[in-house]
Each structure stands twice: as C-alpha cells, then as structure tokens.
Design a protein around this motif. Structure first.
Motif, PDB file in Angstrom:
ATOM      1  N   LEU A  69       2.122   6.181  15.682  1.00 40.88           N
ATOM      2  CA  LEU A  69       2.606   7.126  14.674  1.00 40.88           C
ATOM      3  C   LEU A  69       1.675   8.330  14.558  1.00 40.88           C
ATOM      4  N   LEU A  70       0.381   8.072  14.561  1.00 44.53           N
ATOM      5  CA  LEU A  70      -0.574   9.169  14.430  1.00 44.53           C
ATOM      6  C   LEU A  70      -0.557  10.075  15.654  1.00 44.53           C
ATOM      7  N   ASP A  71      -0.400   9.496  16.830  1.00 45.27           N
ATOM      8  CA  ASP A  71      -0.383  10.288  18.068  1.00 45.27           C
ATOM      9  C   ASP A  71       0.905  11.076  18.240  1.00 45.27           C
ATOM     10  N   GLU A  72       2.047  10.454  17.903  1.00 44.47           N
ATOM     11  CA  GLU A  72       3.332  11.009  18.310  1.00 44.47           C
ATOM     12  C   GLU A  72       4.235  11.485  17.175  1.00 44.47           C
ATOM     13  N   GLU A  73       4.044  10.977  15.982  1.00 45.03           N
ATOM     14  CA  GLU A  73       4.976  11.290  14.901  1.00 45.03           C
ATOM     15  C   GLU A  73       4.334  12.052  13.741  1.00 45.03           C
ATOM     16  N   THR A  74       3.088  11.763  13.428  1.00 44.69           N
ATOM     17  CA  THR A  74       2.434  12.380  12.266  1.00 44.69           C
ATOM     18  C   THR A  74       1.031  12.857  12.622  1.00 44.69           C
ATOM     19  N   PRO A  75       0.874  13.678  13.660  1.00 40.93           N
ATOM     20  CA  PRO A  75      -0.473  14.106  14.061  1.00 40.93           C
ATOM     21  C   PRO A  75      -1.177  14.870  12.943  1.00 40.93           C
ATOM     22  N   GLY A  76      -2.474  14.599  12.825  1.00 39.53           N
ATOM     23  CA  GLY A  76      -3.280  15.318  11.854  1.00 39.53           C
ATOM     24  C   GLY A  76      -3.366  14.687  10.488  1.00 39.53           C
ATOM     25  N   LEU A  77      -2.574  13.664  10.215  1.00 39.98           N
ATOM     26  CA  LEU A  77      -2.637  13.028   8.911  1.00 39.98           C
ATOM     27  C   LEU A  77      -3.789  12.026   8.844  1.00 39.98           C
ATOM     28  N   GLU A  78      -4.357  11.900   7.677  1.00 40.54           N
ATOM     29  CA  GLU A  78      -5.289  10.804   7.418  1.00 40.54           C
ATOM     30  C   GLU A  78      -4.494   9.501   7.443  1.00 40.54           C
ATOM     31  N   VAL A  79      -5.027   8.480   8.109  1.00 43.22           N
ATOM     32  CA  VAL A  79      -4.309   7.216   8.215  1.00 43.22           C
ATOM     33  C   VAL A  79      -5.139   6.082   7.632  1.00 43.22           C
ATOM     34  N   LEU A  80      -4.495   5.236   6.853  1.00 44.90           N
ATOM     35  CA  LEU A  80      -5.108   4.029   6.312  1.00 44.90           C
ATOM     36  C   LEU A  80      -4.426   2.847   6.976  1.00 44.90           C
ATOM     37  N   ARG A  81      -5.188   2.058   7.731  1.00 45.71           N
ATOM     38  CA  ARG A  81      -4.627   0.948   8.499  1.00 45.71           C
ATOM     39  C   ARG A  81      -4.768  -0.354   7.712  1.00 45.71           C
ATOM     40  N   TYR A  82      -3.803  -1.234   7.891  1.00 45.83           N
ATOM     41  CA  TYR A  82      -3.886  -2.558   7.286  1.00 45.83           C
ATOM     42  C   TYR A  82      -3.426  -3.599   8.302  1.00 45.83           C
ATOM     43  N   PRO A  83      -3.831  -4.873   8.138  1.00 44.27           N
ATOM     44  CA  PRO A  83      -3.441  -5.908   9.098  1.00 44.27           C
ATOM     45  C   PRO A  83      -1.931  -6.101   9.126  1.00 44.27           C
ATOM     46  N   TRP A  84      -1.381  -6.331  10.309  1.00 49.91           N
ATOM     47  CA  TRP A  84       0.064  -6.508  10.427  1.00 49.91           C
ATOM     48  C   TRP A  84       0.569  -7.684   9.618  1.00 49.91           C
ATOM     49  N   TYR A  85      -0.303  -8.673   9.388  1.00 51.89           N
ATOM     50  CA  TYR A  85       0.112  -9.884   8.683  1.00 51.89           C
ATOM     51  C   TYR A  85      -0.114  -9.792   7.176  1.00 51.89           C
ATOM     52  N   SER A  86      -0.602  -8.638   6.678  1.00 51.54           N
ATOM     53  CA  SER A  86      -0.906  -8.527   5.259  1.00 51.54           C
ATOM     54  C   SER A  86      -0.564  -7.134   4.739  1.00 51.54           C
ATOM     55  N   PRO A  87       0.715  -6.786   4.721  1.00 51.99           N
ATOM     56  CA  PRO A  87       1.084  -5.449   4.253  1.00 51.99           C
ATOM     57  C   PRO A  87       0.879  -5.313   2.748  1.00 51.99           C
ATOM     58  N   PRO A  88       0.275  -4.230   2.301  1.00 48.70           N
ATOM     59  CA  PRO A  88       0.092  -4.019   0.868  1.00 48.70           C
ATOM     60  C   PRO A  88       1.386  -3.530   0.215  1.00 48.70           C
ATOM     61  N   THR A  89       1.444  -3.662  -1.091  1.00 45.24           N
ATOM     62  CA  THR A  89       2.553  -3.111  -1.862  1.00 45.24           C
ATOM     63  C   THR A  89       2.162  -1.737  -2.375  1.00 45.24           C
ATOM     64  N   PRO A  90       2.972  -0.703  -2.088  1.00 46.97           N
ATOM     65  CA  PRO A  90       2.621   0.630  -2.568  1.00 46.97           C
ATOM     66  C   PRO A  90       2.432   0.650  -4.082  1.00 46.97           C
ATOM     67  N   GLN A  91       1.349   1.261  -4.513  1.00 46.31           N
ATOM     68  CA  GLN A  91       1.031   1.326  -5.930  1.00 46.31           C
ATOM     69  C   GLN A  91       1.557   2.631  -6.517  1.00 46.31           C
ATOM     70  N   GLY A  92       2.843   2.652  -6.802  1.00 44.31           N
ATOM     71  CA  GLY A  92       3.460   3.848  -7.357  1.00 44.31           C
ATOM     72  C   GLY A  92       4.943   3.900  -7.055  1.00 44.31           C
ATOM     73  N   GLN A  93       5.562   4.992  -7.452  1.00 44.35           N
ATOM     74  CA  GLN A  93       6.993   5.173  -7.239  1.00 44.35           C
ATOM     75  C   GLN A  93       7.265   5.406  -5.752  1.00 44.35           C
ATOM     76  N   SER A  94       8.464   5.006  -5.300  1.00 44.13           N
ATOM     77  CA  SER A  94       8.791   5.145  -3.883  1.00 44.13           C
ATOM     78  C   SER A  94      10.262   5.461  -3.691  1.00 44.13           C
ATOM     79  N   ASP A  95      10.622   5.753  -2.435  1.00 39.46           N
ATOM     80  CA  ASP A  95      12.020   6.043  -2.131  1.00 39.46           C
ATOM     81  C   ASP A  95      12.855   4.777  -1.994  1.00 39.46           C
ATOM     82  N   LEU A  96      12.266   3.628  -2.254  1.00 39.17           N
ATOM     83  CA  LEU A  96      13.066   2.414  -2.365  1.00 39.17           C
ATOM     84  C   LEU A  96      13.768   2.357  -3.715  1.00 39.17           C
ATOM     85  N   GLU A  97      13.173   3.016  -4.721  1.00 38.64           N
ATOM     86  CA  GLU A  97      13.784   3.034  -6.062  1.00 38.64           C
ATOM     87  C   GLU A  97      14.445   4.370  -6.387  1.00 38.64           C
ATOM     88  N   HIS A  98      14.041   5.436  -5.697  1.00 39.06           N
ATOM     89  CA  HIS A  98      14.525   6.776  -6.026  1.00 39.06           C
ATOM     90  C   HIS A  98      15.223   7.389  -4.819  1.00 39.06           C
TER      91      HIS A  98
END
Length: 334
Positions: A69-98
């Motif tokens: 994603l960083l190389d091909e879709e979103t170059p230049g963005l700061e990226v925060l990586r997490y383990p594939w087996y432990s996805p965090p829950t976004p802390q805030g509003q999202s486009d799943l609700e809006h």
C-alpha cells in the motif's frame, strides 16, 4: 492524495464536530487517495485504514499489506503497522457508521480526466470483444474475452454479464453460462480503475429479426432520461420521465422488471434512482441510465457538464445513430 476530496471530508468533519475520522471502504479509500486500491478480494477492504485529522493523514495497515500500500497506493503517508493476527479497533468515527456518498458525487477536474480515459478504454475493450465474437461461442467464451481485454488495460470487471439469444429475452442480470451465443447476444460491464466505474452495455446480432426494432424502442426510453438529466432535476423526476417513456412505447410493465440506473462514480451506482428520490443533479456528477426490454438494453456512462451530457464511454468504432440529439449505440450486425 486527492486534495479536492480531502478538503470536502475535512469540511464535513468540522461540521460534524469530529477531530479524527477513519476511512476503510474501498470507494472512500480510492476517492480520498486519488485512485488508490485497498482491496485484494474484489471490492472488499483489506486490513487497512486511513486516519484523517484536520492536519494529517496516516495509514494504519497490517504487516501483510503495509508495504504494498505504501509503495503503490499511498506513497508518502506515515504508516502504522500492526500484526496481521491482531488488528486494532479504530478509536473514533469511521465510514462504517457514516455514509460519505454525498461527498463523492461531484467529481473534480482531475477525477473527470481519469474518468474520460477509463470510459474510452472500457467501451473499446467491450466493443472489441463483441466484434471478435462468433455465434458459436459460449457465454463463457465471450466473458473470458471481455475480461482479457479489460484486465490488459488495468480495468477490473467487477460486474460482467453475458447473455446469448436463449437467455437475453429471459433475464436482466444474466451471469455467463455455457449456453451458446446464437444470433443475438449482449455484454455488460461495470469496470473499475483508479476507483471509478465505467458502465457499458452493447449488443451484437447475426441476423436476428427483432434486434434493430427493439434497440430503437429502448433508445427512445433512454432519450427521455438523457433529456431530463439537467442540473437541478432530481433523480425521482428523471425516473418519472423514464416511466412515461415506457408507457409511450407500449411497454409500461417493463419499468417494474429492472432498475433504471442513476448516479455512478466510485460505485457502479452511487445513488440508485428510485421513485421520489430527492437527490438533485449537479454539474460534475456522473450518470449511468440502463433502460431495458427483453432482448434489448442501452447503457453508457455520462458526465453532466455546463453544456450538457458528455458520453464518457463512446466507442468510435461502434456503429451509432442519432436519437433525440444524442449519438447512441446501434446493435452491431454481422
């Protein structure tokens, strides 16, 4: 990034009182990034979110997806990586609700240019496939040829319908089968590239006696839709003109047998036209009407401009005819 989209999203966030907002849905991810793709399975998001604040945009992604994603879709963005087996829950509003659909509907100049290139290549890919097809092919054969043409141009066939003579008069959404094409057949695509959808339908005949007359009838219905598609009109008002046009050709019942289309863009139909829909058309919106009869359908993707409708999916190699001031596709013969 798409600065036009980012500005619209941040203005909406301020109005809502949101300090941060998370974006994951493929249509919103593509819109915000200027065409980035966060899917692996067709049109389903992978483990990745964009975190938007008034000052920053950051990418949250699993260890699997972050590098690509960083190389091909979103170059230049700061990226925060997490383990594939432990996805965090976004802390805030999202486009799943809006729902952000209304923010996406008016396209920027840059988006319109991408759309023109996509529309032209998608229409020519579908046209080339039908021109090469043979009545003895199966529907699978034609679907494969269409897919090959589209994918060679980087276009994902997220909707691909094919009907031969036997099934064209029976089904409005004909998923390809092993049945032969025969004397009259149709290809339909909703092709996606850089997030945008080109929606096109074309038919070819090898001497089918009804092909031409059916096409002329359905183009009369479409003409009512195109004439009514003006800035300030609502989708519900356009739909009533379509309903009246079916009545004028003596096929009022066919209005009930398939949806008629609506606004397109980052989904094949961003807003489906339903009776009474209050959505008002604006310059910069994209439209795809698709009236149909048993054995006939007409569909292109149009951009609503200051001077009228611009056909984004016109194929210069496809035979056309004048209908109420618009060049519309004929059924390709032989």
């Amino acid at each position: 990034m798409n600065p036009f989209a980012l500005a619209r999203l941040r203005a909406w966030m301020e109005n809502q009182g949101f300090e941060r907002f998370f974006v994951q849905q493929p249509e919103n991810f593509a819109w915000l990034t200027g065409g980035g793709d966060n899917t692996v399975v067709a049109f389903r998001p992978v483990a990745a979110w964009l975190e938007v604040t008034p000052e920053t945009v950051r990418l949250h992604a699993s260890q699997i997806e972050a590098g690509r994603l960083l190389d091909e879709e979103t170059p230049g963005l700061e990226v925060l990586r997490y383990p594939w087996y432990s996805p965090p829950t976004p802390q805030g509003q999202s486009d799943l609700e809006h729902d952000l659909t209304t923010l996406r509907l008016v396209l920027s100049a840059a988006e319109q240019e991408r759309y023109r290139a996509l529309g032209r290549e998608a229409a020519m890919a579908l046209g080339e496939s039908l021109r090469f097809a043979d009545p003895g092919w199966s529907e699978y054969d034609l679907a494969g040829a269409i897919s090959e043409e589209l994918l060679s141009k980087g276009i994902q066939p997220l909707v691909l319908l094919v009907a031969g003579e036997e099934r064209l008069f029976r089904y409005r959404h004909p998923i390809p089968t092993r049945r032969p094409l025969g004397r009259l057949f149709m290809g339909v695509i909703c092709g996606r590239r850089h997030g945008l959808f080109a929606n096109v339908s074309r038919l070819r005949s090898f001497g089918h006696p009804e092909a031409g007359s059916l096409n002329e009838q359905i183009c009369q219905v479409e003409a009512a839709a195109l004439e009514a598609s003006r800035p300030g009109a609502t989708l519900g008002e356009v739909l009533e003109q379509i309903r009246s046009a079916y009545q004028r050709i003596g096929r009022a019942e066919e209005f009930e047998n398939h949806h008629q289309g609506g606004l397109t863009g980052y989904k094949s139909r961003e807003v489906l036209a339903r009776p009474g829909n209050p959505t008002r058309l604006e310059v910069g919106m994209a439209l795809a009407w698709n009236p149909s009869l048993p054995g006939a359908k007409v569909e292109d993707t149009f951009l609503l401009t200051e001077t009228g409708l611009e056909n984004l999916t016109r194929d210069p190699e496809w035979p056309m005819m004048q209908v109420a001031g618009h060049l519309r596709p004929m059924v390709l013969e032989g």
